[in-house]
Design an enzyme around this catalytic site. Structure first.
Site, PDB file in Angstrom:
ATOM      1  N   SER A   1       0.838  -1.172   0.003  1.00 17.87           N
ATOM      2  CA  SER A   1      -0.026   0.036   0.114  1.00 17.87           C
ATOM      3  C   SER A   1       0.756   1.244   0.072  1.00 17.87           C
ATOM      4  O   SER A   1       1.966   1.192   0.483  1.00 17.87           O
ATOM      5  CB  SER A   1      -1.043  -0.071   1.096  1.00 17.87           C
ATOM      6  OG  SER A   1      -1.734   1.232   1.280  1.00 17.87           O
TER       7      SER A   1
ATOM      8  N   TYR B   1      -1.323  -0.018  10.040  1.00 10.02           N
ATOM      9  CA  TYR B   1      -1.432  -0.424   8.607  1.00 10.02           C
ATOM     10  C   TYR B   1      -0.204   0.295   7.884  1.00 10.02           C
ATOM     11  O   TYR B   1       0.330  -0.600   7.085  1.00 10.02           O
ATOM     12  CB  TYR B   1      -2.764   0.024   7.888  1.00 10.02           C
ATOM     13  CG  TYR B   1      -2.979  -0.340   6.517  1.00 10.02           C
ATOM     14  CD1 TYR B   1      -3.137  -1.788   6.479  1.00 10.02           C
ATOM     15  CD2 TYR B   1      -2.994   0.446   5.210  1.00 10.02           C
ATOM     16  CE1 TYR B   1      -3.466  -2.433   5.118  1.00 10.02           C
ATOM     17  CE2 TYR B   1      -3.489  -0.272   4.299  1.00 10.02           C
ATOM     18  CZ  TYR B   1      -3.683  -1.538   4.068  1.00 10.02           C
ATOM     19  OH  TYR B   1      -3.757  -1.915   2.846  1.00 10.02           O
TER      20      TYR B   1
END
Length: 263
Positions: free
Chosen positions: A153, A166
């Site tokens: 990501s 995250y």
């Protein structure tokens, strides 16, 4: 080679691909595109019913499919999934770790995390990648043209306010991708990652309730849209798996319509 050629020529015929978190969303899109290109598909899903539904859709593409119920947080489950793959299809050539903890998409400040919250996300996203790699290595080495694709990501590049776990995890995935590419290259295994942006069912539902936020967010995409789980993200993964991409390894590729363009 575009995806029409990949599909028409069945460029992945004879290959076996195992995809984690393939019971829906991006994982399902990846499974369907690999199937369309001729690969045999193994779906690993924590909920058996969702894995079986993906398997049904894969078979509708004319490909063979096996659904295995398993949890990537358990190394034993991943070993069992690889064992089932070899028993059914005789090889493992492509390994895609897509499974992500459900809390990863929910904003949360660092001071609001406790150890259990943090560890739960790490267990699925990062330790899960570790378990996949450990369980799959020998079969991928035997393949001679093993391909590993990890889901990363942009949060692991630019950081993410209100999502520190995250961001940290995806930074770790980036490092793991590069480390494994160096370690496994001599065995003929390529290791790459993609950082996708796709209009998932969850994001579509959110935007349906918040159209102003949808329009302002999509305005950030140079291509003017969020990606499709299958046509955009699945195709990108499939293209990295064909024989002609065997000289690409250690890369983290943005598949996000130009949303993030910094190095």
């Amino acid at each position: 080679m575009n995806m029409n050629e990949l599909t028409r020529n069945k460029s992945l015929a004879g290959k076996t691909a195992l995809i984690t978190g393939a019971g829906g969303g991006i994982g399902r899109g990846i499974a369907l595109e690999l199937a369309a290109a001729g690969a045999r598909i193994v779906i690993v899903a924590r909920r058996g019913a969702t894995g079986e539904e993906t398997a049904r859709l894969v078979r509708a593409e004319g490909a063979e499919a096996l659904s295995v119920e398993g949890d990537v947080t358990r190394l034993e489950d991943m070993h069992n999934a690889v064992k089932a793959t070899l028993e059914r299809f005789g090889s493992l050539d492509i390994l895609v770790h897509n499974a992500t903890h459900g809390a990863s998409g929910h904003p949360k400040q660092l001071q609001d995390f406790d150890d259990a919250d943090w560890d739960a996300q790490v267990a699925v996203d990062l330790a899960g990648a570790h378990h996949c790699a450990l369980a799959g290595y020998e079969a991928l080495r035997t393949s001679g043209q093993g391909r590993v694709i990890l889901l990363c990501s942009t949060f692991g590049l630019h950081g993410a306010a209100l999502n520190p776990a995250y961001a940290a995890i995806k930074g770790g995935i980036r490092g793991l991708t590069k480390a494994l590419a160096r370690e496994w290259g001599p065995q003929g295994i390529t290791v790459n990652a993609i950082s996708p942006s796709a209009l998932t069912a969850a994001s579509a539902a959110f935007f349906e309730l918040n159209p102003v936020l949808r329009d302002s967010y999509i305005a950030n995409f140079p291509l003017g849209r969020m990606g499709d789980e299958r046509q955009d993200i699945g195709q990108a993964v499939a293209s990295l798996c064909v024989p002609g991409m065997g000289y690409v390894t250690g890369q983290v590729i943005q598949v996000d319509g130009g949303l993030y363009t910094a190095v």
